[in-house]
Design an enzyme around this catalytic site. Structure first.
Site, PDB file in Angstrom:
ATOM      1  N   LYS A 140       0.786  -1.265  -0.109  1.00 53.58           N
ATOM      2  CA  LYS A 140      -0.175   0.100   0.062  1.00 53.58           C
ATOM      3  C   LYS A 140       1.055   1.299   0.145  1.00 53.58           C
ATOM      4  O   LYS A 140       0.661   2.259  -0.925  1.00 53.58           O
ATOM      5  CB  LYS A 140      -0.785  -0.133   1.249  1.00 53.58           C
TER       6      LYS A 140
ATOM      7  N   ARG B  83      -9.725   2.677   9.384  1.00 56.88           N
ATOM      8  CA  ARG B  83      -9.333   1.605   9.887  1.00 56.88           C
ATOM      9  C   ARG B  83     -10.401   0.730  10.366  1.00 56.88           C
ATOM     10  O   ARG B  83     -10.279  -0.393  10.742  1.00 56.88           O
ATOM     11  CB  ARG B  83      -7.979   1.525  10.623  1.00 56.88           C
TER      12      ARG B  83
ATOM     13  N   ARG C 116      11.130  -8.496   4.933  1.00 61.17           N
ATOM     14  CA  ARG C 116      11.574  -7.029   5.289  1.00 61.17           C
ATOM     15  C   ARG C 116      12.126  -7.058   6.632  1.00 61.17           C
ATOM     16  O   ARG C 116      13.054  -6.231   7.015  1.00 61.17           O
ATOM     17  CB  ARG C 116      10.477  -6.073   5.175  1.00 61.17           C
TER      18      ARG C 116
ATOM     19  N   ARG D 191      12.437  -3.512  10.918  1.00 62.86           N
ATOM     20  CA  ARG D 191      11.425  -2.655  11.120  1.00 62.86           C
ATOM     21  C   ARG D 191      10.547  -3.311  12.279  1.00 62.86           C
ATOM     22  O   ARG D 191       9.999  -4.252  12.053  1.00 62.86           O
ATOM     23  CB  ARG D 191      10.488  -2.276  10.076  1.00 62.86           C
TER      24      ARG D 191
ATOM     25  N   ARG E 261      -1.667  -7.548  13.804  1.00 58.51           N
ATOM     26  CA  ARG E 261      -2.086  -6.445  12.992  1.00 58.51           C
ATOM     27  C   ARG E 261      -3.082  -7.050  11.860  1.00 58.51           C
ATOM     28  O   ARG E 261      -4.038  -6.549  11.491  1.00 58.51           O
ATOM     29  CB  ARG E 261      -1.073  -5.635  12.336  1.00 58.51           C
TER      30      ARG E 261
HETATM   31  P1  AMP Z   1       0.841   2.681  10.384  1.00 58.80           P
HETATM   32  O1  AMP Z   1       2.106   3.374   9.819  1.00 58.80           O
HETATM   33  O2  AMP Z   1      -0.394   3.093   9.496  1.00 58.80           O
HETATM   34  O3  AMP Z   1       1.042   1.374  10.765  1.00 58.80           O
HETATM   35  O4  AMP Z   1       0.409   3.607  11.629  1.00 58.80           O
HETATM   36  C1  AMP Z   1       1.294   3.557  12.819  1.00 58.80           C
HETATM   37  C2  AMP Z   1       0.619   3.818  13.947  1.00 58.80           C
HETATM   38  O5  AMP Z   1      -0.125   5.098  14.309  1.00 58.80           O
HETATM   39  C3  AMP Z   1      -0.702   2.677  14.369  1.00 58.80           C
HETATM   40  O6  AMP Z   1       0.124   1.646  14.920  1.00 58.80           O
HETATM   41  C4  AMP Z   1      -1.313   3.546  15.153  1.00 58.80           C
HETATM   42  O7  AMP Z   1      -0.734   3.549  16.420  1.00 58.80           O
HETATM   43  C5  AMP Z   1      -1.553   4.843  14.817  1.00 58.80           C
HETATM   44  N1  AMP Z   1      -2.365   5.063  13.616  1.00 58.80           N
HETATM   45  C6  AMP Z   1      -2.436   5.327  12.354  1.00 58.80           C
HETATM   46  N2  AMP Z   1      -3.550   5.489  11.671  1.00 58.80           N
HETATM   47  C7  AMP Z   1      -4.322   5.149  12.521  1.00 58.80           C
HETATM   48  C8  AMP Z   1      -5.759   5.256  12.354  1.00 58.80           C
HETATM   49  N3  AMP Z   1      -6.435   5.220  11.301  1.00 58.80           N
HETATM   50  N4  AMP Z   1      -6.350   4.785  13.635  1.00 58.80           N
HETATM   51  C9  AMP Z   1      -5.814   4.717  14.828  1.00 58.80           C
HETATM   52  N5  AMP Z   1      -4.574   4.645  14.959  1.00 58.80           N
HETATM   53  C10 AMP Z   1      -3.822   5.113  13.801  1.00 58.80           C
END
Ligand code: AMP
Length: 187
Positions: free
Chosen positions: A13, A88, A127, A133, A144
């Site tokens: 993505k 989400r 990765r 990471r 997740r």
């Molecule tokens: P990501 O890089 O998209 O995995 O986001 C990193 C972190 O940001 C996630 O693990 C959440 O803690 C927070 N986060 C990002 N987008 C959201 C969302 N739409 N709703 C809630 N938490 C979010």
């Protein structure tokens, strides 16, 4: 064009969002990146979200909505954007509706990248070995993915009911997948 990209971590993505940004000339807005930036800048939202972001747990809907509203109000988002990592949950999808309605806007398209779990797990493992990471740690990825698969069906149902959802096969070369997305957008 206002676009949402759906897909689990490891679905490609982020890569597609960056390629689409160049192709379409609209910003790529990742709520994850916005949170990481807010945390390192020590903003009010960053401080409030810090603990959840560090644990990889979902930040409260109110905080995400506030962060997103701020970003969408910036001038470069006026011509459209590619939203990545939001919504989400179904409640976030409904909050996005409210945000867009207030600006007299609608979403043009929602692209869901379809990648089976075994492929997602294998990609993240590769990765993780290469880049370490923390969110690619196999146990974290599995959890997740479980959350993603639980939360996504009502979101998909909402957008497919509106006729704006397109499923895209996420297996293949990045350029080929981009081509599939662009073809879907031009239909
Ligand atoms: P990501 O890089 O998209 O995995 O986001 C990193 C972190 O940001 C996630 O693990 C959440 O803690 C927070 N986060 C990002 N987008 C959201 C969302 N739409 N709703 C809630 N938490 C979010």
């Amino acid at each position: 064009m206002r676009l949402v990209l759906l897909g689990p971590n490891g679905s490609g993505k982020g890569t597609q969002a960056k390629m689409l940004r160049s192709e379409l000339g609209i910003p790529h807005i990742s709520t994850g990146e916005l949170f990481r930036a807010a945390v390192s800048a020590g903003t009010e939202i960053g401080l409030a979200a810090q603990a959840m972001v560090a644990k990889g747990e979902l930040v409260s809907d109110d905080l995400v909505a506030a962060l997103l509203a701020q970003r969408l109000a910036e001038p470069d988002a006026a011509k459209g954007y590619i939203l990545d990592g939001y919504p989400r949950t179904l409640s976030q999808a409904l909050a996005l509706d409210t945000l867009l309605e207030a600006a007299d806007q609608t979403l043009d398209r929602v692209i869901e990248l379809i990648v089976p779990d075994d492929v997602v797990l294998a990609r993240c493992e590769i990765r993780f070995t290469a880049q370490h990471r923390p969110d690619d740690d196999p146990a974290v990825v599995r959890e997740r993915l479980r959350i993603y698969r639980t939360q996504i069906p009502p979101i998909v149902e909402l957008y497919s009911g509106r006729g704006i959802l397109t499923e895209i096969d996420g297996i293949g070369e990045a350029a080929e997948i981009l081509h599939r997305i662009l073809a879907a957008l031009s239909r």
